[in-house]
Write a protein that holds these residues in place. Sequence first.
Motif, mmCIF file in Angstrom:
data_model
loop_
_atom_site.group_PDB
_atom_site.id
_atom_site.type_symbol
_atom_site.label_atom_id
_atom_site.label_comp_id
_atom_site.label_asym_id
_atom_site.label_seq_id
_atom_site.Cartn_x
_atom_site.Cartn_y
_atom_site.Cartn_z
ATOM 1 N N UNK A 46 0.913 -1.337 -0.028
ATOM 2 C CA UNK A 46 0.092 -0.037 -0.163
ATOM 3 C C UNK A 46 0.421 1.277 0.024
ATOM 4 N N UNK A 47 0.416 2.590 -0.727
ATOM 5 C CA UNK A 47 0.251 3.403 -0.597
ATOM 6 C C UNK A 47 1.165 4.015 0.586
ATOM 7 N N UNK A 48 2.327 4.906 0.960
ATOM 8 C CA UNK A 48 2.581 5.471 1.550
ATOM 9 C C UNK A 48 2.294 7.479 1.823
ATOM 10 N N UNK A 49 3.690 7.138 0.795
ATOM 11 C CA UNK A 49 3.663 8.850 0.817
ATOM 12 C C UNK A 49 5.085 9.041 -0.179
ATOM 13 N N UNK A 50 4.620 9.651 -0.437
ATOM 14 C CA UNK A 50 5.017 10.796 -2.320
ATOM 15 C C UNK A 50 5.808 11.771 -2.084
ATOM 16 N N UNK A 51 7.003 12.157 -3.139
ATOM 17 C CA UNK A 51 7.383 13.259 -3.327
ATOM 18 C C UNK A 51 7.751 13.809 -4.405
ATOM 19 N N UNK A 57 6.801 19.691 -3.469
ATOM 20 C CA UNK A 57 5.308 18.463 -3.648
ATOM 21 C C UNK A 57 5.307 17.675 -3.219
ATOM 22 N N UNK A 58 4.604 17.358 -1.899
ATOM 23 C CA UNK A 58 4.338 16.128 -0.897
ATOM 24 C C UNK A 58 3.089 15.199 -1.347
ATOM 25 N N UNK A 59 2.333 14.472 -1.203
ATOM 26 C CA UNK A 59 1.733 13.573 -0.545
ATOM 27 C C UNK A 59 1.494 12.452 -0.054
ATOM 28 N N UNK A 64 -1.241 8.414 7.188
ATOM 29 C CA UNK A 64 -0.329 8.466 8.060
ATOM 30 C C UNK A 64 0.287 10.041 8.287
ATOM 31 N N UNK A 65 -1.145 10.254 7.399
ATOM 32 C CA UNK A 65 -0.860 12.253 7.529
ATOM 33 C C UNK A 65 -1.123 12.135 8.964
ATOM 34 N N UNK A 66 -0.180 13.349 9.313
ATOM 35 C CA UNK A 66 -0.021 14.023 10.364
ATOM 36 C C UNK A 66 0.945 13.411 11.379
ATOM 37 N N UNK A 67 1.421 12.156 10.710
ATOM 38 C CA UNK A 67 2.622 11.028 12.033
ATOM 39 C C UNK A 67 3.794 10.969 10.832
ATOM 40 N N UNK A 80 14.090 10.144 2.192
ATOM 41 C CA UNK A 80 13.695 10.210 3.958
ATOM 42 C C UNK A 80 12.338 9.714 4.462
ATOM 43 N N UNK A 81 11.924 9.002 5.462
ATOM 44 C CA UNK A 81 10.717 8.913 6.227
ATOM 45 C C UNK A 81 10.727 8.925 6.901
ATOM 46 N N UNK A 82 10.264 10.045 8.449
ATOM 47 C CA UNK A 82 10.639 9.621 9.480
ATOM 48 C C UNK A 82 8.999 9.535 9.658
ATOM 49 N N UNK A 83 9.167 7.928 11.107
ATOM 50 C CA UNK A 83 7.736 7.836 11.416
ATOM 51 C C UNK A 83 7.703 8.359 12.282
#
Length: 127
Positions: A46-51, A57-59, A64-67, A80-83
């Motif tokens: 599943x999709x998590x994030x895009x840059x 631009x990010x999506x 996961x939005x806000x986290x 990077x992906x900060x979790x």
Amino acid sequence: QVQLVESGGGLVQAGGSLRLSCAASGRTSSIYAMGWFRQAPGKEREFVAHIMWSGASTYYADSVKGRFTISRDNAKNTMYLQLNSLKPEDTAVYYCAVQSPKYTGVVGTTTRRYDYWGQGTQVTVSS
């Protein structure tokens, strides 16, 4: 060809944080955008994030939005992906992927919109 190597996964307690990295090498001039996906056991990827590789631009997926925060360092060819505020349901193998310029104008939220993939890094969140 673009080669991708993820790192930074591990075991963390609920509420904790991790930072994942995705280092790109090879034909990095062909990177249009990058994304993070995840796959839990028995589930589809599943999709998590895009840059975008240029611009800001990010999506994000709603889950996961806000986290989670996606970012990149073009000089290092690294994404990077900060979790943060991790939950047990975030447990999965996390994959990074590259979109080539043929997907210009497309925010890649499905796996078929990506050309290159890393091998994945395991994130396990204990309750």
